[in-house]
Design a protein around this motif. Structure first.
Motif, short mmCIF file in Angstrom:
data_model
loop_
_atom_site.label_atom_id
_atom_site.label_comp_id
_atom_site.label_asym_id
_atom_site.label_seq_id
_atom_site.Cartn_x
_atom_site.Cartn_y
_atom_site.Cartn_z
N GLY A 27 67.99 103.75 47.70
CA GLY A 27 68.63 103.62 46.40
C GLY A 27 68.43 102.25 45.78
O GLY A 27 69.21 101.84 44.92
N TYR A 28 67.39 101.53 46.19
CA TYR A 28 67.07 100.21 45.66
C TYR A 28 65.80 100.29 44.81
O TYR A 28 65.14 101.32 44.74
N ARG A 93 79.16 105.74 52.72
CA ARG A 93 77.91 106.27 52.17
C ARG A 93 77.38 107.38 53.07
O ARG A 93 77.36 107.25 54.29
N THR A 95 73.86 109.65 53.14
CA THR A 95 72.55 109.92 52.57
C THR A 95 72.10 111.32 52.96
O THR A 95 72.17 111.70 54.13
N LEU A 111 77.24 118.14 45.19
CA LEU A 111 77.51 116.71 45.02
C LEU A 111 78.63 116.47 44.02
O LEU A 111 79.48 115.58 44.21
N ASP A 122 80.53 108.19 49.07
CA ASP A 122 79.38 107.85 48.23
C ASP A 122 78.16 108.62 48.75
O ASP A 122 77.44 108.16 49.62
N THR A 123 77.93 109.83 48.21
CA THR A 123 76.85 110.69 48.67
C THR A 123 75.61 110.44 47.82
O THR A 123 75.68 110.44 46.59
N ARG A 124 74.45 110.25 48.47
CA ARG A 124 73.20 109.94 47.78
C ARG A 124 72.10 110.90 48.24
O ARG A 124 71.90 111.10 49.43
N LEU A 125 71.39 111.47 47.26
CA LEU A 125 70.41 112.52 47.53
C LEU A 125 68.99 112.02 47.38
O LEU A 125 68.66 111.28 46.45
N THR A 126 68.12 112.45 48.31
CA THR A 126 66.69 112.23 48.21
C THR A 126 65.98 113.56 48.39
O THR A 126 66.30 114.32 49.31
#
Length: 303
Positions: A27-28, A93, A95, A111, A122-126
């Motif tokens: 996420g950067y 977090r 991922t 989400l 803090d859920t982050r999707l790829t």
């Protein structure tokens, strides 16, 4: 003292292969990842990345440091799991890696639901290929993956990775409106020989399934067009350029000129959630899996 975030950046480059891919997973921005590694090089007085063509590769010292980083990140994960378990609420977090049609057809509602009910999570999707995502879970690059397999091609789960079934996704034959199959109630797999096929490139699960299925039925598929995304495949069918096997998840309404014909037997791919055994106690993992399952019936209705 080595900075954990810089070690995380190096580990991500080791897992994903490029600075850009590592940045997307974390996420950067790519420049932020490069800066983290440059600072780590100064701290360790060691060259960690070497230029190779347009990309980079890890030096031998960097590979060793990345391996150590993986061990440290696993220790941190266990500590975070203990704290989250004591609180009893999903937090921190998480991922998640998901393949394309799940990222499009399932994950948005999941989400959004998690964000409303668990603001501390803090859920982050790829988006990533399902076979790659299993390895990313095993190596600690992502916390949870949504992957799939087909009825003739099981998805392997390596040691240390647990899985739970989310649900079954059905797959239909899509043909142009004027095709001889368009008016039939169903089509047997043995009748699929001689068609001009539109599918994903070799190495993709759907491509491999198509080739293996047709060969098992006694024919060699004539693949005339290849594309990564299902909407592109459907557009090619709509143009009358061939037929395609497309799963229902994330497919959406079919455009004019495309007819759905069920196969007999109907192809099935099964969706799984996968996570590391060490993180199984995290409330965030349990709640995300539960939410995936609860949303599944809503996304599997025929479009």
């Amino acid at each position: 003292m080595l900075d954990l975030q810089r070690l995380r950046a190096l580990h991500a480059v080791s897992v994903h292969g490029t600075v850009g891919a590592a940045a997307a997973a974390l996420g950067y921005t790519p420049s932020a990842v490069s800066q983290q590694i440059a600072k780590l090089e100064r701290e360790t007085r060691t060259v960690l990345l070497e230029r190779r063509g347009r990309g980079v590769r890890l030096t031998e010292q960097a590979e060793q440091l990345a391996s150590t980083a993986q061990e440290l990140l696993a220790i941190v994960e266990r500590a975070e799991t203990d704290l989250e378990e004591r609180r009893g609420m999903p937090a921190g977090r998480l991922t998640v890696a998901a393949f394309a049609s799940a990222a499009r057809g399932l994950m948005p509602s999941v989400l959004a639901d998690l964000a409303v009910r668990h603001p501390a999570l803090d859920t982050r999707l790829t988006e990533i290929d399902p076979h790659l995502s299993v390895d990313l879970v095993a190596r600690g690059a992502v916390d949870l993956a949504v992957a799939h397999d087909w009825d003739i091609s099981p998805l392997p789960a390596p040691p240390g990775v647990e899985q739970a079934v989310i649900g079954d996704d059905l797959c239909d034959l899509l043909v142009p409106a004027g095709h001889p199959f368009a008016g039939r109630a169903s089509v047997r797999r043995e009748d699929l020989g001689g068609q001009r096929w539109i599918c994903q490139p070799p190495g993709r699960v759907c491509h491999d399934w198509l080739v293996r299925t047709l060969r098992a039925a006694g024919s060699e598929p004539d693949i005339v067009h290849q594309a990564e995304e299902n909407p592109t495949l459907i557009a090619l069918v709509a143009a009358g350029l061939g037929v395609a096997l497309i799963p229902r998840l994330g497919r959406g309404p079919l455009p004019g000129g495309v007819v759905e014909v069920p196969l007999d037997p109907l192809p099935v791919r099964r969706l799984y959630a996968l996570w590391r055994s060490g993180a199984a106690r995290r409330p965030a993992i349990a709640e995300t899996v539960r939410t995936l399952r609860s949303h599944w019936p809503k996304v599997t209705e025929r479009p």
